[in-house]
Design a protein around this motif. Sequence first.
Motif, PDB file in Angstrom:
ATOM      1  N   LYS A  66       0.832  -1.215   0.000  1.00  0.00           N
ATOM      2  CA  LYS A  66       0.000   0.000   0.000  1.00  0.00           C
ATOM      3  C   LYS A  66       0.869   1.270   0.000  1.00  0.00           C
ATOM      4  O   LYS A  66       0.495   2.303  -0.536  1.00  0.00           O
ATOM      5  CB  LYS A  66      -0.889  -0.030   1.254  1.00  0.00           C
ATOM      6  CG  LYS A  66      -1.825   1.144   1.398  1.00  0.00           C
ATOM      7  CD  LYS A  66      -2.688   0.970   2.656  1.00  0.00           C
ATOM      8  CE  LYS A  66      -3.550   2.191   2.921  1.00  0.00           C
ATOM      9  NZ  LYS A  66      -4.181   2.122   4.246  1.00  0.00           N
ATOM     10  N   TYR A  67       2.030   1.156   0.635  1.00  0.00           N
ATOM     11  CA  TYR A  67       2.878   2.339   0.829  1.00  0.00           C
ATOM     12  C   TYR A  67       4.125   2.304  -0.060  1.00  0.00           C
ATOM     13  O   TYR A  67       5.249   2.452   0.424  1.00  0.00           O
ATOM     14  CB  TYR A  67       3.287   2.445   2.297  1.00  0.00           C
ATOM     15  CG  TYR A  67       2.119   2.530   3.250  1.00  0.00           C
ATOM     16  CD1 TYR A  67       1.146   3.524   3.095  1.00  0.00           C
ATOM     17  CD2 TYR A  67       1.980   1.633   4.307  1.00  0.00           C
ATOM     18  CE1 TYR A  67       0.064   3.616   3.973  1.00  0.00           C
ATOM     19  CE2 TYR A  67       0.912   1.717   5.194  1.00  0.00           C
ATOM     20  CZ  TYR A  67      -0.048   2.703   5.024  1.00  0.00           C
ATOM     21  OH  TYR A  67      -1.108   2.801   5.886  1.00  0.00           O
ATOM     22  N   ASP A  72       2.303   7.934  -0.869  1.00  0.00           N
ATOM     23  CA  ASP A  72       1.218   7.015  -0.485  1.00  0.00           C
ATOM     24  C   ASP A  72       0.999   7.068   1.028  1.00  0.00           C
ATOM     25  O   ASP A  72      -0.138   7.042   1.508  1.00  0.00           O
ATOM     26  CB  ASP A  72       1.562   5.563  -0.879  1.00  0.00           C
ATOM     27  CG  ASP A  72       1.595   5.360  -2.384  1.00  0.00           C
ATOM     28  OD1 ASP A  72       0.902   6.103  -3.105  1.00  0.00           O
ATOM     29  OD2 ASP A  72       2.335   4.456  -2.830  1.00  0.00           O
ATOM     30  N   SER A  76      -2.345   8.686   2.727  1.00  0.00           N
ATOM     31  CA  SER A  76      -3.151   7.745   3.497  1.00  0.00           C
ATOM     32  C   SER A  76      -3.359   8.250   4.931  1.00  0.00           C
ATOM     33  O   SER A  76      -4.453   8.122   5.490  1.00  0.00           O
ATOM     34  CB  SER A  76      -2.441   6.391   3.458  1.00  0.00           C
ATOM     35  OG  SER A  76      -2.855   5.611   4.487  1.00  0.00           O
ATOM     36  N   GLU A  77      -2.331   8.838   5.516  1.00  0.00           N
ATOM     37  CA  GLU A  77      -2.491   9.374   6.882  1.00  0.00           C
ATOM     38  C   GLU A  77      -3.408  10.604   6.897  1.00  0.00           C
ATOM     39  O   GLU A  77      -4.115  10.837   7.877  1.00  0.00           O
ATOM     40  CB  GLU A  77      -1.116   9.715   7.476  1.00  0.00           C
ATOM     41  CG  GLU A  77      -0.318   8.455   7.796  1.00  0.00           C
ATOM     42  CD  GLU A  77       0.950   8.706   8.602  1.00  0.00           C
ATOM     43  OE1 GLU A  77       1.423   7.774   9.256  1.00  0.00           O
ATOM     44  OE2 GLU A  77       1.487   9.833   8.549  1.00  0.00           O
ATOM     45  N   GLU A  79      -6.035  10.866   5.177  1.00  0.00           N
ATOM     46  CA  GLU A  79      -7.395  10.315   5.214  1.00  0.00           C
ATOM     47  C   GLU A  79      -7.698   9.667   6.567  1.00  0.00           C
ATOM     48  O   GLU A  79      -8.808   9.785   7.082  1.00  0.00           O
ATOM     49  CB  GLU A  79      -7.571   9.278   4.092  1.00  0.00           C
ATOM     50  CG  GLU A  79      -7.712   9.943   2.734  1.00  0.00           C
ATOM     51  CD  GLU A  79      -7.321   9.040   1.571  1.00  0.00           C
ATOM     52  OE1 GLU A  79      -7.244   7.809   1.760  1.00  0.00           O
ATOM     53  OE2 GLU A  79      -7.074   9.587   0.472  1.00  0.00           O
TER      54      GLU A  79
END
Length: 209
Positions: A66-67, A72, A76-77, A79
């Motif tokens: 994912k990262y 990314d 993501s953080e 969100e």
Amino acid sequence: MSILMDNQFKELPPDKSVDTKLFLDAVSHIPAFFDCLGSKVFSIIKSDINGNITKIKGVYMKDPAKYVTLEDIVVSEREAYPAEWPKVGATLALMWLKRGLRFIQILLQSLADGDRDENNPNLIRVNVTKAYEQALKRYHGWIVQKVFNAALVAAPYRSNFLKALSKGEEVKEEDCLANVRQFLVNYTSTVDAIYEMYGNLNAELDYTV
Ligand code: CIS
């Protein structure tokens, strides 16, 4: 042989994304270098940088697929923690780590450019001060600025610093500086790309510690 040549950053792809794993591999060699600098004051800095790297790595290891890129993680953080972001998690750790990396970039660039105190040509205080003023000072209150002053006094001689970069071997200054210039090519683009990403995502903070 040169520490810098052994640990060169990879060239960025055209979209300037920074691969998380490659980045973490490259920066993982930085903390050990502080042990060659010969003063306990550097252990504070080493531990801060180590903490940043450990935090980013901890997030990455939770889901490497994912990262893939540093962006990314930051997105993501954003969100996951809308109320705290960007003062949270790996986003905060990378915000500070990039400042330390910028410091190292400006210091090495200044040495490569031949900036010198003509009265004290074997000191690197002008180079260290230039790096500090451009990369870190605005984020430091007076107490941390005092830590900087202590680190400045403990800064190694230019000749010893270049020798440490050459793994303790006696190398001609010009050869060592050629390695520094070579190292700075991909290193600088990587640091610039992280700064650009923080700017684009509005993830930069300017509080002082
Ligand atoms: C050679 C002389 C060097 C003199 C260096 C002087 C540097 C300035 C000294 C400042 C003292 C800083 C002490 C720590 C201050 C921290 O409070 C501050 C804020 O920390 C952050 C945390 O990181 O606070 C957050 C909360 O507000 C979080 O807690 C955050 O942690 S988190 O989020 O992870 O939990 N931190 C800073 O201000 C950052 C200080 C960075 C200083 C970098 C200095 C670098 C000096 C390098 C000198 C050596 C140059 C080496 C050249 C080449 C290296 C080669 C390495 C070989 C490997 C190459 C491959 C890459």
